[in-house]
Design an enzyme around this catalytic site. Structure first.
Site, PDB file in Angstrom:
ATOM      1  N   ALA A   1      21.816  49.249  67.940  1.00 37.73           N
ATOM      2  CA  ALA A   1      20.752  49.435  68.930  1.00 37.73           C
ATOM      3  C   ALA A   1      21.212  49.180  70.366  1.00 37.73           C
ATOM      4  CB  ALA A   1      19.578  48.521  68.596  1.00 37.73           C
TER       5      ALA A   1
ATOM      6  N   SER B   1      25.844  46.054  67.893  1.00 41.06           N
ATOM      7  CA  SER B   1      25.258  45.714  66.596  1.00 41.06           C
ATOM      8  C   SER B   1      25.451  44.228  66.359  1.00 41.06           C
ATOM      9  CB  SER B   1      25.936  46.498  65.470  1.00 41.06           C
ATOM     10  OG  SER B   1      25.526  45.991  64.209  1.00 41.06           O
TER      11      SER B   1
ATOM     12  N   HIS C   1      21.343  54.876  58.717  1.00 35.79           N
ATOM     13  CA  HIS C   1      19.899  54.674  58.596  1.00 35.79           C
ATOM     14  C   HIS C   1      19.114  55.965  58.812  1.00 35.79           C
ATOM     15  CE1 HIS C   1      20.518  50.110  59.629  1.00 35.79           C
ATOM     16  NE2 HIS C   1      21.010  50.458  58.468  1.00 35.79           N
TER      17      HIS C   1
END
Ligand code: ZN
Length: 261
Positions: free
Chosen positions: A29, A200, A126
């Protein structure tokens, strides 16, 4: 990190990138926060306010499917207007130079593809939230189609071909990890000589396995993260600076697309 330390780290990073034959980045992210994509898992992030809907609930209830889609539509402005950040563009530059064969990501925002990686050079652990698929027949649906149907019918629509449930192409809690993506991620990691863990926390499985795998296969490991990670001690270099700023020096503007980037 103090400035002299950061300068030293940046010099070290430049040298490692130059010396590397094959670089594999693993992104989380932190690389997308400067693009306006919220970090769902962070304290105060969306998931602390809105409990994520686990996969079994999505399957079990029309109301859970409706709620899942309402939340996704509510995020559409963020996802559809986000542009690649400096980190994405730096990695795309190194990809064009032949240094980076593919990028492994935990992100679902499609920004590596937008920055210049072909879809098959982005290994998404993901999944991807910018389109949807039927859970039964895997037919692809664009979000605009899902939204139109939702607004017309007042609930999440099923697959027009087979009647299966249509879900964003992401991996939900409780949903099986994508096996092919996992295998490819492991292969790329084992084959690189420089592994960059970027943005991360390296806590969530399977993220935690990759730095170890890279080191075990003799690669150098660089960790870029705002917070310390469990792997900092084994890293060859830790860069605790703003990710966009740390990667910006690697952006190379291609002649043909300099105006658009
Ligand atoms: Zn279907």
């Amino acid at each position: 990190m103090h400035t002299p330390d950061l300068e030293k780290a940046m010099t070290g990073l430049q040298q490692m990138v130059q010396e590397a034959r094959t670089i594999v980045p693993f992104t989380g992210a932190g690389i997308s926060t400067e693009c306006g994509i919220p970090d769902f898992r962070s304290p105060g992030g969306l998931w602390t306010k809105n409990r994520p809907i686990p996969f079994d609930e999505f399957l079990a209830s029309q109301e859970a499917r409706n709620e899942s889609w309402r939340r996704r539509f509510a995020m559409e402005t963020e996802f559809s207007t986000a542009r690649p950040g400096r980190g994405h563009r730096a990695l795309a530059s190194l990809h064009r130079m032949g240094k980076i064969p593919a990028v492994i990501t935990q992100n679902i925002d499609n920004l590596h593809q937008v920055s210049g990686f072909a879809a098959d050079k982005v290994v998404e652990l993901h999944g991807n939230t910018t389109y949807a698929t039927c859970l039964d027949c895997a037919r692809r649906y664009e979000l605009a189609w899902v939204r139109e149907r939702y607004e017309a019918e007042g609930h999440a629509a099923d697959c027009a071909a087979c009647g299966g449930y249509v879900k964003t192409a992401t991996i939900s809690f409780g949903q099986a990890m994508p096996e092919a993506a996992m295998r490819r991620a492991e292969q790329y990691t084992a084959a690189c000589d420089l592994f960059l863990a970027i943005g991360s926390s390296l806590v969530v499985w399977p993220a935690a396995g990759f730095p170890l795998l890279a080191k075990r296969n003799g690669a150098r490991l660089v960790i870029f993260n705002r917070e310390p990670t469990d792997f900092d001690d084994m890293a060859d270099l830790v860069i605790r600076a703003d990710i966009g700023a740390a990667l910006e020096p690697f952006i190379v503007h291609a002649v043909s697309d300099a105006s658009s980037r």
